[in-house]
Design a protein around this motif. Structure first.
Motif, PDB file in Angstrom:
ATOM      1  N   MET B  97       0.839  -1.199   0.000  1.00 14.84           N
ATOM      2  CA  MET B  97       0.000   0.000   0.000  1.00 14.84           C
ATOM      3  C   MET B  97       0.873   1.248   0.000  1.00 14.84           C
ATOM      4  O   MET B  97       1.811   1.352   0.791  1.00 14.84           O
ATOM      5  CB  MET B  97      -0.880  -0.029   1.258  1.00 14.84           C
ATOM      6  CG  MET B  97      -1.780   1.150   1.411  1.00 14.84           C
ATOM      7  SD  MET B  97      -3.326   0.890   0.521  1.00 14.84           S
ATOM      8  CE  MET B  97      -4.275   2.300   1.101  1.00 14.84           C
ATOM      9  N   PHE B  99       0.389   5.336   0.412  1.00 15.53           N
ATOM     10  CA  PHE B  99      -0.606   6.305   0.871  1.00 15.53           C
ATOM     11  C   PHE B  99      -0.346   7.690   0.280  1.00 15.53           C
ATOM     12  O   PHE B  99       0.788   8.023  -0.064  1.00 15.53           O
ATOM     13  CB  PHE B  99      -0.559   6.425   2.401  1.00 15.53           C
ATOM     14  CG  PHE B  99      -0.837   5.147   3.138  1.00 15.53           C
ATOM     15  CD1 PHE B  99      -2.120   4.836   3.558  1.00 15.53           C
ATOM     16  CD2 PHE B  99       0.187   4.256   3.433  1.00 15.53           C
ATOM     17  CE1 PHE B  99      -2.380   3.668   4.260  1.00 15.53           C
ATOM     18  CE2 PHE B  99      -0.061   3.089   4.134  1.00 15.53           C
ATOM     19  CZ  PHE B  99      -1.347   2.789   4.546  1.00 15.53           C
ATOM     20  N   ASN B 103       3.355   8.378   4.871  1.00 14.68           N
ATOM     21  CA  ASN B 103       3.325   7.597   6.119  1.00 14.68           C
ATOM     22  C   ASN B 103       4.612   6.836   6.392  1.00 14.68           C
ATOM     23  O   ASN B 103       4.585   5.713   6.888  1.00 14.68           O
ATOM     24  CB  ASN B 103       2.151   6.621   6.128  1.00 14.68           C
ATOM     25  CG  ASN B 103       0.806   7.321   6.057  1.00 14.68           C
ATOM     26  OD1 ASN B 103       0.759   8.545   5.937  1.00 14.68           O
ATOM     27  ND2 ASN B 103      -0.272   6.576   6.125  1.00 14.68           N
ATOM     28  N   LEU B 104       5.739   7.466   6.084  1.00 16.11           N
ATOM     29  CA  LEU B 104       7.011   6.843   6.477  1.00 16.11           C
ATOM     30  C   LEU B 104       7.156   6.968   7.992  1.00 16.11           C
ATOM     31  O   LEU B 104       6.561   7.856   8.611  1.00 16.11           O
ATOM     32  CB  LEU B 104       8.180   7.539   5.778  1.00 16.11           C
ATOM     33  CG  LEU B 104       8.240   7.351   4.264  1.00 16.11           C
ATOM     34  CD1 LEU B 104       9.423   8.136   3.686  1.00 16.11           C
ATOM     35  CD2 LEU B 104       8.359   5.872   3.885  1.00 16.11           C
ATOM     36  N   PHE B 105       7.955   6.087   8.586  1.00 15.60           N
ATOM     37  CA  PHE B 105       8.194   6.167  10.029  1.00 15.60           C
ATOM     38  C   PHE B 105       9.285   7.215  10.274  1.00 15.60           C
ATOM     39  O   PHE B 105      10.434   7.000   9.877  1.00 15.60           O
ATOM     40  CB  PHE B 105       8.598   4.797  10.570  1.00 15.60           C
ATOM     41  CG  PHE B 105       7.579   3.720  10.283  1.00 15.60           C
ATOM     42  CD1 PHE B 105       6.230   3.926  10.567  1.00 15.60           C
ATOM     43  CD2 PHE B 105       7.957   2.516   9.714  1.00 15.60           C
ATOM     44  CE1 PHE B 105       5.287   2.951  10.300  1.00 15.60           C
ATOM     45  CE2 PHE B 105       7.011   1.528   9.441  1.00 15.60           C
ATOM     46  CZ  PHE B 105       5.681   1.749   9.730  1.00 15.60           C
ATOM     47  N   PRO B 106       8.955   8.338  10.915  1.00 19.62           N
ATOM     48  CA  PRO B 106       9.904   9.464  10.969  1.00 19.62           C
ATOM     49  C   PRO B 106      11.140   9.185  11.823  1.00 19.62           C
ATOM     50  O   PRO B 106      12.169   9.809  11.627  1.00 19.62           O
ATOM     51  CB  PRO B 106       9.070  10.596  11.582  1.00 19.62           C
ATOM     52  CG  PRO B 106       7.968   9.917  12.323  1.00 19.62           C
ATOM     53  CD  PRO B 106       7.679   8.648  11.571  1.00 19.62           C
ATOM     54  N   ARG B 165       9.408   0.685   0.123  1.00 20.34           N
ATOM     55  CA  ARG B 165       9.068  -0.020   1.365  1.00 20.34           C
ATOM     56  C   ARG B 165       7.958  -1.038   1.118  1.00 20.34           C
ATOM     57  O   ARG B 165       8.018  -2.161   1.601  1.00 20.34           O
ATOM     58  CB  ARG B 165       8.633   0.996   2.425  1.00 20.34           C
ATOM     59  CG  ARG B 165       8.256   0.382   3.755  1.00 20.34           C
ATOM     60  CD  ARG B 165       7.933   1.423   4.801  1.00 20.34           C
ATOM     61  NE  ARG B 165       6.651   2.086   4.545  1.00 20.34           N
ATOM     62  CZ  ARG B 165       6.071   2.943   5.391  1.00 20.34           C
ATOM     63  NH1 ARG B 165       6.677   3.258   6.538  1.00 20.34           N
ATOM     64  NH2 ARG B 165       4.919   3.488   5.100  1.00 20.34           N
TER      65      ARG B 165
END
Ligand SMILES: Nc1ncnc2c1ncn2[C@@H]1O[C@H](COP(=O)(O)OP(=O)(O)O)[C@@H](O)[C@H]1O
Ligand SMILES: [Mg+2]
Lengths: 219, 258
Positions: B97, B99, B103-106, B165
């Motif tokens: 998915m 988005f 919505n990457l993990f910061p 990712r």
């Protein structure tokens, strides 16, 4: 009878002997309150009957004085056959009491994480535990560094309550000296200054950690 | 002689990956998806478009189990997506998915964003996970940023990392929900270029987008949604050559005019 500086200085080593107890109680209570507070918040977030029960428990904890918890654990628990040492009761009481507040802090820290983060974790098939450990908790810690730090200082400042259980922490030791010598001003002033120093050191450490976390956030 | 199982790569191209039957979804009293039927064949490149609020995101999110639905069926090859959470998990594992908001993990580096699921879900050893991740980061043309944090990247770069990712888990279907809508105009092209290159590799993809140039170039099927329904479903050629439903025509005119 004025303030005797020499006497004040002479009480420092005796009061400092209790520094270890104060620090140990602070550190263990901080760890206990954080672990318990986080667990409570996780259960509350899970919802259902356990979530509802924990919601009630948190409100209950937060509306009860810390002294009531300490008295309850120390004097009432043995009545039910549970007998714990003074230090253990003290750490347990502070952990329980502050866990209610830290659960609220953690809640705010998790609420501030964008919803997309959980969705990305789910889309990547991470399970609930991995999502908490690798996605939610690290971001939560960054969000709560400042309020969490304030509560850690509060826990340090709450350790003198343990004097009522005869735990030999710094303020209790100062009172011991006072009642032996009938001089209150000096030992209590020394204890106060030592607490102030400790609180400043902890606050400074918290600030440093916070700045590092913020810097990491800006990377 | 024993019958041999067909080699997975030689699978019949017309075999559907996902089949959606009579899908209905409500948010409370609001009926947001109405009798959706859609078949996603292996290798298909489907573009979903339609006005805002028509249910495009909700459809995509139902396909990978991010949203529950009340009526109908979604079949993943053999497994059916329903109430069973284990089946849902299995189905989700087959989809990647992307988005609108990346919505990457910061708090994780680009590389760690990519390796997290490889390590925790596919249980790959660190070295292998990093090799796989680097391969996909190279494919989206951003290997040099592997050690950077998301906040150090432009929006276009972040979205390319998000694509890498999702690709790391080797999904059967890639789902995109308006992947370029949050981007500044000058960054849209770099993301679309990566998606076009991805389409050429034969990956099955369903993409919600209003980028009609992209749709024309890569889509083999266009789905037009309005008010929770699929109003028009046509080959890319048919859709753009003016045979479209009047509402789709009107929509096309407004997006193309921009
Ligand atoms: N979480 C939600 N709760 C309630 N209503 C929602 C939610 N998400 C979307 N909707 C509603 O569902 C409809 C379809 O939304 P969406 O799928 O996001 O449309 P699109 O992606 O085509 O713009 C809209 O009317 C929207 O307001
Ligand atoms: Mg949408």
């Amino acid at each position: 009878m004025g303030f005797n500086l020499d006497f004040a200085l002479s009480t420092i080593p005796t009061i400092m002997e209790a520094l270890g107890t104060t620090l140990l109680a602070t550190v263990l209570s901080c760890l206990g309150a954080s672990a318990l507070g986080f667990t409570l918040e996780m259960i509350r977030r899970g919802g259902g009957a356990p979530g509802l029960a924990v919601r009630f428990l948190i409100d209950f904890i937060r509306s009860t004085p810390v002294l009531a918890w300490l008295y309850f654990l120390y004097f009432v628990m043995p009545f039910y056959g549970i007998r714990l040492g003074a230090m253990t009761v003290g750490i347990l009481g502070l952990s329980l009491y502050y866990s209610g507040y830290l659960a609220e802090v953690f809640k705010a820290g998790i609420d501030a994480i964008p919803k997309g983060q959980q969705e990305a974790a789910r889309a990547l098939s991470l399970n609930r535990r991995d999502t908490v450990v690798f996605v939610i908790a690290p971001q939560m810690l960054r969000n709560v560094a400042a309020p969490l730090g304030n509560y850690l200082v509060s826990i340090l400042k709450a350790t003198p309550y343990l004097a009522i259980l005869a735990v030999p922490e710094m303020l209790g030791r100062a009172f011991d000296i006072a009642s032996e010598t009938y001089r209150y001003a000096e030992p209590l002033t020394v204890a106060g200054i030592l607490f102030l120093g400790l609180a400043l050191i902890v606050a400074y450490g918290v600030k440093r950690v916070e700045q590092r976390l913020l810097a990491a956030g800006r990377r | 002689m024993l019958a041999q199982a067909p080699h997975p790569l030689s699978a019949d191209q017309s075999m559907p990956h996902v089949r959606i039957h009579g899908l209905n979804k409500w948010f409370g009293a609001v009926h947001v998806l109405k009798d959706i039927d859609l078949t996603i064949r292996a290798g298909a490149r489907i573009v979903v478009c339609g006005p805002s609020g028509s249910g495009k995101s909700t459809l995509i999110r139902c396909i990978n189990g991010l949203e529950a639905f009340q009526k109908g069926k979604i079949e993943y090859e053999a497994t059916s997506l329903g109430k069973n959470t284990r089946e849902t998990a299995k189905a989700r594992r087959q989809t990647g998915m992307v988005f609108q908001g990346f919505n990457l993990f910061p708090h994780l580096t680009v590389l760690a964003n990519c390796t997290l699921a490889l390590r925790r879900v596919l249980l790959k050893p660190a070295r292998e996970a990093e090799e796989i991740a680097m391969r996909h980061l190279t494919a989206v043309r951003i290997p040099e940023k592997a050690k950077a944090y998301p906040a150090q990247l432009s929006g276009g770069q972040q979205q390319r990392v998000a694509i890498a990712r999702a690709l790391c888990l080797n999904p059967r279907v890639m789902l995109f929900d308006e992947p370029t809508s949050a981007l500044d105009p000058e960054m849209i092209k770099e993301v679309l270029d990566v998606m076009i290159a991805l389409a050429r590799t034969g990956v099955t993809m369903v993409c919600v987008t209003h980028e009609m140039g992209f749709a024309r170039e890569v889509a083999d099927e266009i789905v037009f949604m309005d008010e929770g329904r699929i109003v028009e479903q046509a080959s890319s050629k048919g859709f753009f050559s003016g045979t479209a439903h009047p509402r789709a025509r009107l929509f096309l005119d407004t997006v193309l005019r921009h």
